[in-house]
Design a protein around this motif. Structure first.
Motif, mmCIF file in Angstrom:
data_model
loop_
_atom_site.group_PDB
_atom_site.id
_atom_site.type_symbol
_atom_site.label_atom_id
_atom_site.label_comp_id
_atom_site.label_asym_id
_atom_site.label_seq_id
_atom_site.Cartn_x
_atom_site.Cartn_y
_atom_site.Cartn_z
ATOM 1 N N ILE A 109 0.862 -1.207 -0.112
ATOM 2 C CA ILE A 109 -0.035 -0.285 -0.018
ATOM 3 C C ILE A 109 0.990 1.210 0.290
ATOM 4 N N ILE A 110 0.865 2.071 -0.955
ATOM 5 C CA ILE A 110 1.569 3.257 -1.180
ATOM 6 C C ILE A 110 0.703 4.695 -0.517
ATOM 7 N N GLU A 111 -0.356 4.398 -0.426
ATOM 8 C CA GLU A 111 -1.496 5.653 0.053
ATOM 9 C C GLU A 111 -2.910 5.310 0.384
ATOM 10 N N ILE A 112 -3.019 5.397 1.721
ATOM 11 C CA ILE A 112 -4.469 5.328 2.089
ATOM 12 C C ILE A 112 -5.433 6.594 1.724
ATOM 13 N N THR A 113 -6.284 6.369 0.906
ATOM 14 C CA THR A 113 -6.864 7.662 0.376
ATOM 15 C C THR A 113 -8.188 7.996 1.141
ATOM 16 N N ASP A 114 -8.538 6.958 1.855
ATOM 17 C CA ASP A 114 -10.046 7.143 2.718
ATOM 18 C C ASP A 114 -9.908 6.137 3.864
ATOM 19 N N GLN A 115 -10.749 6.418 4.777
ATOM 20 C CA GLN A 115 -10.810 5.511 5.645
ATOM 21 C C GLN A 115 -12.336 5.986 6.429
ATOM 22 N N TRP A 116 -12.995 4.905 6.917
ATOM 23 C CA TRP A 116 -14.410 5.104 7.608
ATOM 24 C C TRP A 116 -14.916 3.756 8.250
ATOM 25 N N TRP A 117 -15.920 3.967 9.190
ATOM 26 C CA TRP A 117 -16.394 3.070 9.966
ATOM 27 C C TRP A 117 -17.711 2.896 9.268
ATOM 28 N N ASP A 118 -18.293 1.582 9.060
ATOM 29 C CA ASP A 118 -19.532 1.040 8.635
ATOM 30 C C ASP A 118 -20.247 0.229 9.756
ATOM 31 N N THR A 119 -21.454 0.529 10.104
ATOM 32 C CA THR A 119 -22.220 0.034 11.247
ATOM 33 C C THR A 119 -22.772 -1.420 10.605
ATOM 34 N N GLY A 120 -22.812 -1.614 9.359
ATOM 35 C CA GLY A 120 -23.391 -2.784 8.685
ATOM 36 C C GLY A 120 -24.889 -2.888 9.018
ATOM 37 N N ARG A 121 -25.334 -4.128 9.200
ATOM 38 C CA ARG A 121 -26.847 -4.603 9.439
ATOM 39 C C ARG A 121 -26.890 -4.664 11.075
ATOM 40 N N TRP A 122 -26.902 -3.402 11.614
ATOM 41 C CA TRP A 122 -27.033 -3.464 13.102
ATOM 42 C C TRP A 122 -28.186 -4.174 13.611
ATOM 43 N N TRP A 123 -29.305 -4.369 12.842
ATOM 44 C CA TRP A 123 -30.551 -4.860 13.178
ATOM 45 C C TRP A 123 -30.332 -6.431 13.048
ATOM 46 N N GLN A 124 -29.353 -6.835 12.581
ATOM 47 C CA GLN A 124 -28.937 -8.187 12.704
ATOM 48 C C GLN A 124 -27.709 -8.494 13.513
ATOM 49 N N ASN A 125 -27.328 -7.525 14.439
ATOM 50 C CA ASN A 125 -26.431 -7.618 15.274
ATOM 51 C C ASN A 125 -24.693 -7.840 14.577
ATOM 52 N N GLU A 126 -24.717 -7.258 13.228
ATOM 53 C CA GLU A 126 -23.639 -7.530 12.579
ATOM 54 C C GLU A 126 -22.608 -6.076 13.349
ATOM 55 N N PRO A 127 -21.313 -6.724 13.385
ATOM 56 C CA PRO A 127 -20.471 -6.045 14.290
ATOM 57 C C PRO A 127 -19.952 -4.755 13.119
ATOM 58 N N GLU A 128 -19.411 -3.562 13.588
ATOM 59 C CA GLU A 128 -18.939 -2.844 13.060
ATOM 60 C C GLU A 128 -17.762 -3.107 12.218
ATOM 61 N N LYS A 129 -17.517 -2.342 10.987
ATOM 62 C CA LYS A 129 -16.313 -2.673 10.320
ATOM 63 C C LYS A 129 -15.598 -1.468 9.956
ATOM 64 N N PHE A 130 -14.239 -1.714 10.007
ATOM 65 C CA PHE A 130 -13.445 -0.345 9.748
ATOM 66 C C PHE A 130 -12.684 -0.530 8.231
ATOM 67 N N PHE A 131 -13.062 0.380 7.416
ATOM 68 C CA PHE A 131 -12.667 0.169 6.039
ATOM 69 C C PHE A 131 -11.606 1.217 5.612
ATOM 70 N N ILE A 132 -10.723 0.845 4.814
ATOM 71 C CA ILE A 132 -9.800 1.750 4.148
ATOM 72 C C ILE A 132 -9.972 1.494 2.516
ATOM 73 N N ARG A 133 -9.774 2.725 1.882
ATOM 74 C CA ARG A 133 -9.280 2.643 0.384
ATOM 75 C C ARG A 133 -7.934 2.918 0.272
ATOM 76 N N ALA A 134 -7.392 2.171 -0.684
ATOM 77 C CA ALA A 134 -6.050 2.500 -0.680
ATOM 78 C C ALA A 134 -5.352 2.161 -2.260
ATOM 79 N N ALA A 135 -4.265 2.900 -2.525
ATOM 80 C CA ALA A 135 -3.512 2.612 -3.673
ATOM 81 C C ALA A 135 -2.246 1.789 -3.629
#
Length: 78
Positions: free
Chosen positions: A29-55
């Motif tokens: 990975i030479i550059e991380i261009t974005d990062q965010w948290w996604d709550t997913g399907r909280w109504w199905q008790n899916e845990p949060e996910k931490f995302f990155i977009r990278a080059a």
């Protein structure tokens, strides 16, 4: 255009990946261009996910996410 994969990868550093391995190849990975948290399907008790977009050094753009202790390759952009 992107390809949805959602497949496990091996990360060299658990904190913030700068290298990952998928299908026997090493991706730097030479550059991380974005990062965010996604709550997913909280109504199905899916845990949060931490995302990155990278080059990567092979001119790919990827999205990876961490859920609990594992990292997944979510998308590759063409």
């Amino acid at each position: 255009m992107s390809k949805l994969l959602d497949l496990p990868v091996i990360i060299e550093d658990d904190h913030m990946p700068m290298v990952f391995f998928w299908r026997g190849h090493r991706y730097n990975i030479i550059e991380i261009t974005d990062q965010w948290w996604d709550t997913g399907r909280w109504w199905q008790n899916e845990p949060e996910k931490f995302f990155i977009r990278a080059a990567t050094s092979d001119n790919s753009v990827v999205e990876l996410y961490q859920q609990k202790d594992k990292w997944m390759l979510y998308k590759i952009y063409d």
